[in-house]
Design an enzyme around this catalytic site. Structure first.
Site, PDB file in Angstrom:
ATOM      1  CG  ASP A   1     -23.124   0.319 -47.295  1.00 56.91           C
ATOM      2  OD1 ASP A   1     -23.218  -0.915 -47.496  1.00 56.91           O
ATOM      3  OD2 ASP A   1     -23.921   0.953 -46.588  1.00 56.91           O
TER       4      ASP A   1
ATOM      5  CD1 TRP B   1     -25.544  -0.198 -58.601  1.00 60.38           C
ATOM      6  CD2 TRP B   1     -25.507  -2.410 -58.976  1.00 60.38           C
ATOM      7  NE1 TRP B   1     -25.225  -0.394 -59.924  1.00 60.38           N
ATOM      8  CE2 TRP B   1     -25.190  -1.732 -60.172  1.00 60.38           C
ATOM      9  CE3 TRP B   1     -25.536  -3.803 -58.975  1.00 60.38           C
ATOM     10  CZ2 TRP B   1     -24.905  -2.404 -61.368  1.00 60.38           C
ATOM     11  CZ3 TRP B   1     -25.260  -4.488 -60.163  1.00 60.38           C
ATOM     12  CH2 TRP B   1     -24.945  -3.788 -61.345  1.00 60.38           C
TER      13      TRP B   1
ATOM     14  NE  ARG C   1     -27.051  -8.876 -49.656  1.00 59.66           N
ATOM     15  CZ  ARG C   1     -27.016  -7.604 -49.256  1.00 59.66           C
ATOM     16  NH1 ARG C   1     -28.037  -6.812 -49.463  1.00 59.66           N
ATOM     17  NH2 ARG C   1     -25.950  -7.135 -48.641  1.00 59.66           N
TER      18      ARG C   1
ATOM     19  CG  HIS D   1     -21.155  -8.513 -52.801  1.00 64.06           C
ATOM     20  ND1 HIS D   1     -21.195  -7.358 -52.059  1.00 64.06           N
ATOM     21  CD2 HIS D   1     -21.963  -9.402 -52.161  1.00 64.06           C
ATOM     22  CE1 HIS D   1     -22.007  -7.535 -51.009  1.00 64.06           C
ATOM     23  NE2 HIS D   1     -22.482  -8.766 -51.054  1.00 64.06           N
TER      24      HIS D   1
ATOM     25  CB  THR E   1     -15.696  -7.837 -36.773  1.00 64.46           C
ATOM     26  OG1 THR E   1     -16.121  -6.521 -36.412  1.00 64.46           O
ATOM     27  CG2 THR E   1     -14.174  -7.870 -36.745  1.00 64.46           C
ATOM     28  CD  GLU E   2     -19.276  -5.277 -36.248  1.00 63.10           C
ATOM     29  OE1 GLU E   2     -18.646  -4.824 -37.236  1.00 63.10           O
ATOM     30  OE2 GLU E   2     -18.809  -5.263 -35.101  1.00 63.10           O
TER      31      GLU E   2
ATOM     32  CG  LEU F   1      -2.389   3.649 -54.191  1.00 61.86           C
ATOM     33  CD1 LEU F   1      -2.773   5.026 -53.672  1.00 61.86           C
ATOM     34  CD2 LEU F   1      -3.456   3.188 -55.170  1.00 61.86           C
TER      35      LEU F   1
ATOM     36  NE  ARG G   1     -22.023   3.622 -44.823  1.00 63.27           N
ATOM     37  CZ  ARG G   1     -22.136   2.764 -43.821  1.00 63.27           C
ATOM     38  NH1 ARG G   1     -21.563   3.037 -42.674  1.00 63.27           N
ATOM     39  NH2 ARG G   1     -22.801   1.635 -43.960  1.00 63.27           N
TER      40      ARG G   1
ATOM     41  NE  ARG H   1     -25.447   2.130 -40.744  1.00 61.26           N
ATOM     42  CZ  ARG H   1     -26.727   2.070 -41.139  1.00 61.26           C
ATOM     43  NH1 ARG H   1     -27.620   2.905 -40.639  1.00 61.26           N
ATOM     44  NH2 ARG H   1     -27.105   1.177 -42.030  1.00 61.26           N
TER      45      ARG H   1
ATOM     46  CB  SER I   1     -20.613   0.535 -40.340  1.00 61.64           C
ATOM     47  OG  SER I   1     -21.875   1.035 -40.742  1.00 61.64           O
TER      48      SER I   1
ATOM     49  CD  GLU J   1     -12.663  18.009 -42.848  1.00 63.54           C
ATOM     50  OE1 GLU J   1     -13.887  18.179 -42.986  1.00 63.54           O
ATOM     51  OE2 GLU J   1     -11.994  18.561 -41.946  1.00 63.54           O
TER      52      GLU J   1
END
Ligand code: IPE
Ligand code: IPE
Ligand code: MG
Length: 260
Positions: free
Chosen positions: A37, A42, A50, A54, A83-84, A148, A205, A211, A213, A224
């Site tokens: 996030d 940034w 924006r 990205h 999804t939001e 990985l 995060r 949160r 989200s 953790e």
């Protein structure tokens, strides 16, 4: 883990190596999940669009993958689109999809050569055709890799994942393939998007919010949690290793008590 003075690339790399050297290889998190996030903020503080945030976020993904490989993390789940997030202006959503397609094309060979296996979790069937085609190609290319696992959470929502699981469980019961009293935690977990992956040990995060989200609501039960103000485009190896260092200082009790 930022300093106010501007550090050279070499100095930062040295500090990252120094933190990595303090990590206990026997207590590495197997699975690290990241809510990437802060791209928009940034960019905004720099007077950029924006989208530029990205774009820079892509570099952070590259650094994080390298860091994960260097310290032996087995699975990295990255929250790339919720999804939001489709509620954002169409222009931003379309730009994100284009960026994803471009990244898949550009990074495919590198992922393959570095032993990375790509997976996806989310409502992929509801994504645009060209995105699905690009994903399918890289998933097939990297299928045999084992060093990985990169699990991209795309068009992902924790509630949606649980709702889909409930619906498919109900279908199995209605078809007589499953009886209600056979449904326990393991049964439900088999109906999630990536049933074969272990739960994340560590959730990071970036971007300062604390949160979830709608991310991995079931799977994060005992992860953790590590929050950092560093915005995703600034996130680097040093930040990743620092998060693991913090993880290794935690006492995971899983509801039990220390014996002896
Ligand atoms: C995270 O950055 C990337 C996506 C959600 C796709 P944001 O775009 O949410 O950046 P902020 O939170 O607005 O700074
Ligand atoms: C979470 O970030 C989703 C991703 C990083 C893909 P958001 O920016 O969408 O979350 P909120 O809106 O701050 O909760
Ligand atoms: Mg955000």
């Amino acid at each position: 883990m930022r300093t106010t003075k501007r550090e050279t690339h070499d100095e930062l790399a040295q500090r990252a190596d120094a933190v990595r050297a303090t990590l206990d290889p026997t207590r590495m998190p197997r699975h690290v999940a990241i809510i990437m996030d802060g791209n928009g903020r940034w960019a905004e503080v720099r007077g950029l669009t924006r989208l530029e945030g990205h774009r820079q976020g892509r570099e952070a993904i590259r650094r994080t993958l390298e860091a994960a490989r260097e310290c032996g993390v087995e699975i990295l789940t990255l929250y790339a689109f919720s999804t939001e997030n489709s509620r954002r202006p169409l222009e931003e959503v379309e730009a994100l999809m284009e960026l994803l397609i471009d990244a898949l094309q550009v990074e495919a060979d590198g992922l393959y050569r570095n032993g990375v296996r790509l997976r996806v979790s989310g409502m992929i069937d509801e994504m645009p055709d060209d995105v699905r085609t690009a994903l399918r190609r890289v998933i097939a290319l990297t299928e045999g890799n084992a060093s990985l696992t990169l699990n991209l959470a795309l068009n992902y929502g924790g509630r949606r994942e649980l709702t889909e699981a409930a619906r498919r469980l109900a279908e199995a019961v209605a078809a007589g393939r499953l009886s209600p009293d056979e449904i326990d935690e393991d049964t439900l977990a088999r109906y999630l998007f990536a049933p074969d992956l272990p739960d994340p040990d560590l959730l990071i995060r970036t971007g300062g919010e604390q949160r979830l989200s709608n991310f991995l609501l079931w799977q994060l039960a005992y992860a953790e949690l590590y929050f950092t103000d560093v915005r995703w485009p600034d996130f680097g190896k040093l930040d990743f290793f620092a998060a693991i260092q913090a993880y290794q200082a935690r006492d995971r009790r899983f509801g039990g008590v220390e014996l002896g």
